[in-house]
Every structure is written in structure tokens, then in C-alpha cells.
Design a protein around this motif. Structure first.
Motif, mmCIF file in Angstrom:
data_model
loop_
_atom_site.group_PDB
_atom_site.id
_atom_site.type_symbol
_atom_site.label_atom_id
_atom_site.label_comp_id
_atom_site.label_asym_id
_atom_site.label_seq_id
_atom_site.Cartn_x
_atom_site.Cartn_y
_atom_site.Cartn_z
ATOM 1 N N ARG A 130 -11.730 -0.472 8.191
ATOM 2 C CA ARG A 130 -11.516 -1.869 8.577
ATOM 3 C C ARG A 130 -12.647 -2.772 8.096
ATOM 4 N NH1 ARG A 130 -8.561 -1.755 14.559
ATOM 5 N NH2 ARG A 130 -6.757 -0.527 13.850
ATOM 6 N N LEU B 58 -11.819 -5.822 5.589
ATOM 7 C CA LEU B 58 -12.207 -7.176 5.976
ATOM 8 C C LEU B 58 -13.040 -7.813 4.876
ATOM 9 C CD1 LEU B 58 -12.474 -9.489 8.056
ATOM 10 C CD2 LEU B 58 -14.508 -8.310 8.942
ATOM 11 N N PHE C 91 -10.758 -8.758 1.977
ATOM 12 C CA PHE C 91 -9.948 -9.939 2.295
ATOM 13 C C PHE C 91 -10.769 -11.216 2.142
ATOM 14 C CE2 PHE C 91 -8.599 -13.147 5.365
ATOM 15 C CZ PHE C 91 -7.260 -13.299 5.060
ATOM 16 N N CYS C 92 -11.978 -11.211 2.705
ATOM 17 C CA CYS C 92 -12.835 -12.395 2.629
ATOM 18 C C CYS C 92 -13.254 -12.679 1.181
ATOM 19 C CB CYS C 92 -14.070 -12.198 3.507
ATOM 20 S SG CYS C 92 -13.702 -12.165 5.279
ATOM 21 N N PRO D 82 -16.708 -13.796 6.773
ATOM 22 C CA PRO D 82 -16.152 -13.435 8.082
ATOM 23 C C PRO D 82 -16.471 -14.462 9.165
ATOM 24 C CG PRO D 82 -17.112 -11.509 7.031
ATOM 25 C CD PRO D 82 -17.474 -12.690 6.174
ATOM 26 N N LEU E 120 -14.207 -17.383 8.741
ATOM 27 C CA LEU E 120 -12.866 -17.011 9.178
ATOM 28 C C LEU E 120 -12.725 -17.180 10.689
ATOM 29 C CD1 LEU E 120 -10.093 -15.818 8.393
ATOM 30 C CD2 LEU E 120 -11.080 -13.547 8.729
ATOM 31 N N LEU F 146 -3.132 -15.448 6.123
ATOM 32 C CA LEU F 146 -2.666 -14.059 6.086
ATOM 33 C C LEU F 146 -1.345 -13.947 5.332
ATOM 34 C CD1 LEU F 146 -3.474 -12.771 9.701
ATOM 35 C CD2 LEU F 146 -4.332 -11.808 7.564
ATOM 36 N N SER G 189 -6.870 -5.035 9.818
ATOM 37 C CA SER G 189 -8.330 -5.193 9.868
ATOM 38 C C SER G 189 -8.722 -6.622 10.199
ATOM 39 C CB SER G 189 -8.937 -4.776 8.520
ATOM 40 O OG SER G 189 -8.610 -3.445 8.198
ATOM 41 N N VAL G 190 -8.035 -7.593 9.593
ATOM 42 C CA VAL G 190 -8.338 -9.011 9.864
ATOM 43 C C VAL G 190 -7.996 -9.355 11.304
ATOM 44 C CG1 VAL G 190 -7.753 -11.387 9.251
ATOM 45 C CG2 VAL G 190 -8.046 -9.676 7.456
ATOM 46 N N LYS G 191 -6.847 -8.884 11.781
ATOM 47 C CA LYS G 191 -6.462 -9.144 13.171
ATOM 48 C C LYS G 191 -7.468 -8.521 14.142
ATOM 49 C CE LYS G 191 -1.439 -9.779 12.798
ATOM 50 N NZ LYS G 191 -0.126 -9.238 13.225
ATOM 51 N N TRP H 60 -10.668 -8.040 13.611
ATOM 52 C CA TRP H 60 -11.872 -8.876 13.572
ATOM 53 C C TRP H 60 -11.675 -10.157 14.386
ATOM 54 C CZ3 TRP H 60 -16.730 -9.542 13.277
ATOM 55 C CH2 TRP H 60 -17.323 -10.736 12.845
#
Length: 430
Positions: free
Chosen positions: A73, A77, A80-81, A88, A91, A106, A129-131, A133
Motif C-alpha cells: 500500500r 500510494l 498514485f501520487c 500524499p 491529497l 480516483l 491503497s489510496v482509500k 490513506w
């Protein structure tokens, strides 16, 4: 015209030899010093992310349940960033200010990845992973975000368990260590991380093979099939269990252990069953004070033995173990709960009070031993030519394929944990 070729050499003060050499030496020394310092102070993406106290706190919280989950994760993350050119922290600020904007981000990310033909499970991992965080800061994405064909596994569509000739060739291609690893996975059903976890801090030990003994410098099993105990710290399901390894698999392990003793290693109960090659320096770099192999290296060994002849994943060996026990179960050789237990799964509610008890009664363990003994012909079937034709008439298919094949006369044998179905040709069809 003046003569320049005289006994007094012309000297130019800006090009004195000693000055030039000294200057170059200083520059070289300075550059080498900078390179060495850069290597020592190299900061990875993971280190950069974990330098943030909030990310470290989130990572540590996940790691208390599963260090592997925390690693995955954190990596997703960061990816994604990086793809969306946002940190992060930014975000989180966006989520606190406008949750809808995060949901839009997303969905846009999913659309981009799907156009690039990324696997649905890869996309799902990033979203999860984003959820996770965001949830750490009590930010909930209420919108139902969908991923097309989320349960599809494109890379596994054509994967199948090895046939007898292929399994024989695979073991013949392997070195002693790879052969022992493949035996523990294919002949005992162990996960790769049982042999060595992700950061090489724990793994299968000699003491986890209760029937193994060393007499006069020679390792041997006092009983076959031999028991292999998986401690709670190595179990994915978090409970202690055991499996057995067939006679052929035990031979692979003994060959590997005996060679290590010939090379001068002294085995103790705490010695790892699978160790780094002795020709390399032990405990170097991040493996300082670690005597096991990490999961990635164990899987790499199996993959190297397979390539380029076979394109399977190393995990196909564990799938082979499960499939063959499923066939044995259909023949009445082993109980369903025993098969689930040997695979290290939690099992049904009934299993909670029987096979998943911390200490099993001797009568039950003896019954497990006898059942596994009857299953050896299915697991060592590359050495049993009588079973070849019968076993190769079986296939693993998807539920959609099964609906068509059952009309053609194929017989249902059972369902695998991944949802696929094992069928048998009962009419001699191609």
C-alpha cells in the motif's frame, strides 16, 4: 627571425606541470568523494515517504496486521501520487476540502490505467491503497467507484498445472536449492513466504521438520511422508498448522541438506531449511544479521529454473498440490477438511473445533498421516507412469467453460479456491 629552439625552454606560468597535476588530482579526489558520499546517503522513494510522520504512523498501523500489506500500500500510494503530480499531504488536504474532487481523481486515474490495459487487480490495489490513506484521516469516499472486470486475472487465464513429463523436466533443470524449494511448494503445499518471509527475518527451520535427524553427518527422515510444521508467525492465516511432504520431495530436501553439511555447515535446530549460497558473503547490506532468504529471492530461484522453457508463476506448484489433493478427495482418499488444513486455509466453522485446534489429538494426526500417504501417488505422479493417462485426462477450467464442456460429457470433480473447476474426461474426448 628569432630562434626559439634554445637551451632555455620557454615556460608559460599558467601551464606549470606541477600546478596542472595537482589541480587534476584535487578534482579527481573531490569527485570520488562526492560519488562515495552520494552512495552512502542515497535516499529511496520508500525512505522519502516514510520521513513524513503521518505516513510512518499509517504504515506502522498497517504493518501490525501484515508487513506485506503495508509495503504494497505504501508503494501504490507513492505511485498514485507520482502519476497525478500530488503529494500524499496535498491529497489529504484536498480530501478535507472537497471529497468529491478526490473521488473524481480516483475515477480519472482508473480510466487512464484501463486505457493503458493495466490488470484490474493492479488498479484495484491502487484504489484500495489510496482509500486506506484517506481513511487514516477519517476521510471516506462515499461514491461507489467501479473497475471493469475487477475479478479478472488476464495473466492467469492460460495457466495450468504441470503434466508428469513437465514436472520431471522441471525438477531435472533445478539446482539442489531450487529443487528443495520446489519440493516444499509442490509436494507439501507450502507458500513461498513460509520458507523465508519478505524481509528475511524468519522462515522454515530444521526444528520445523520433526522427523528429520542428523546421524554421523548424514541427514535422514525417520518417517515418510514426513511432517512439516508451519509456525503461527509464518502462517498467512495466522494459525499454526502442518503438512506432509512426499517421499520424492523428502529426497530433494535431504540431497540439499547433506550437500550443505559436506560443504562444512553445521546444522542446528535453528538453522534455516533454505539458506543463501555459501559462495556469497552472508549478512551483507540490508540482510545484515539475517540468515534466511527473502520471499522474492526464493520465487526468483524457482522462476529461473522454469525459464525459458515454462512461463508459469512459481505459485503454480502450490496450485498443483491443491489440484492433486482435490482429485484424491474425489476418489475418497482424503477428507475435505484435511485438504483445506494442509493448504493452510482457515476452513469452515466445523474446522475451528477440529483441525484448527492448537493441539490435535493423536488419533486425528494419525488419520491425517494415513490419508496423505494414500495421496502420494497423485503428488509423485511423475514417477508413477500408471497414473499418467488418467490424470492428464483432467482439466482446470472457468465456470463459463464448464457450462459448455459438461454438455459434451465432461465430469465435475471439484472447485479450487480461485473459483476454477476441475473436470475429468469420461468419454475419451479430445
Amino acid at each position: 627571425m628569432k630562434t626559439v629552439n634554445t637551451i632555455n625552454p620557454l615556460t608559460i606560468t599558467d601551464e606549470v606541470c606541477t600546478n596542472v597535476q595537482s589541480d587534476v588530482g584535487k578534482k579527481l579526489t573531490q569527485e570520488q568523494s562526492q560519488i562515495t558520499t552520494a552512495k552512502q546517503k542515497r535516499i529511496t522513494k520508500k525512505d522519502s515517504l516514510l520521513s513524513n510522520q503521518d505516513i510512518r504512523r499509517w504504515y506502522d498501523n498497517l504493518a501490525r496486521s501484515s508487513i506485506v500489506t503495508a509495503e504494497v500500500r505504501l508503494r501504490k500510494l507513492g505511485k498514485f501520487c507520482e502519476n497525478n503530480k500530488i503529494t500524499p499531504k496535498e491529497l489529504i488536504e484536498l480530501g478535507l476540502k472537497d471529497p468529491r474532487a478526490v473521488a473524481d481523481l480516483l475515477e480519472d486515474n482508473i480510466t487512464t490505467l484501463e486505457r493503458k490495459r493495466y490488470a484490474p487487480q493492479y488498479i484495484k490495489t491502487i484504489v484500495t491503497s489510496v482509500k486506506s490513506w484517506l481513511h487514516h484521516f477519517d476521510i471516506e469516499v462515499k461514491r461507489r467507484i467501479r473497475i471493469a472486470n475487477v475479478d479478472a486475472t488476464p495473466s492467469l487465464v492460460d495457466e495450468r498445472v504441470p503434466e508428469a513429463s513437465e514436472l520431471t523436466e522441471l525438477f531435472n533443470r533445478a539446482n539442489l536449492r531450487s529443487g528443495a524449494v520446489m519440493a516444499l511448494m509442490g509436494k507439501a503445499g507450502l507458500r513461498p513466504q513460509v520458507l523465508g518471509n519478505h524481509n528475511a527475518t524468519d522462515g522454515l527451520m530444521i526444528q520445523d521438520l520433526p522427523e528429520l535427524e542428523v546421524i554421523h553427518g548424514i541427514a535422514r527422515f525417520t518417517k515418510t511422508p514426513a511432517r512439516v510444521v508451519v509456525r503461527r508467525t509464518l502462517s498467512k492465516a495466522g494459525h499454526k498448522y502442518f503438512s506432509f511432504i512426499t517421499e520424492t520431495g523428502a529426497e530433494k530436501i535431504l540431497a540439499y541438506l547433506n550437500q550443505r553439511m559436506i560443504d562444512g555447515e553445521v546444522l542446528s535446530p535453528e538453522s534455516p531449511v533454505i539458506v543463501p549460497f555459501s559462495k556469497y558473503k552472508r549478512f551483507r547490506g540490508k540482510n545484515e544479521e539475517k540468515k534466511f532468504l527473502c520471499t522474492a529471492i526464493i520465487e526468483r530461484d524457482v522462476r529461473d529454473a522454469m525459464r525459458p522453457r515454462f512461463k508459469w508463476r512459481p505459485y503454480v506448484l502450490r496450485a498443483f498440490f491443491d489440484t492433486q489433493l482435490l482429485i484424491a478427495e474425489s476418489r475418497g482418499k482424503i477428507a475435505h477438511d484435511f485438504r483445506v488444513f494442509f493448504m493452510g486455509h482457515t476452513g469452515s466453522m466445523e474446522a475451528k473445533y477440529t483441525t484448527n485446534k492448537s493441539i490435535l489429538p493423536k488419533a486425528l494426526t494419525d488419520e491425517m498421516y494415513e490419508s496423505f500417504k494414500k495421496c502420494q501417488e497423485f503428488l509423485d505422479y511423475e514417477t508413477n507412469t500408471k497414473q499418467d493417462e488418467e490424470i492428464t485426462s483432467q482439466r482446470v477450467v472457468t465456470p463459463e467453460e464448464f457450462e459448455k464442456l459438461v454438455i459434451e460429457g465432461w465430469q465435475f470433480l471439484g472447485t479450487l479456491p480461485n473459483g476454477k473447476i476441475v473436470i475429468k474426461n469420461r468419454q475419451g474426448l479430445n
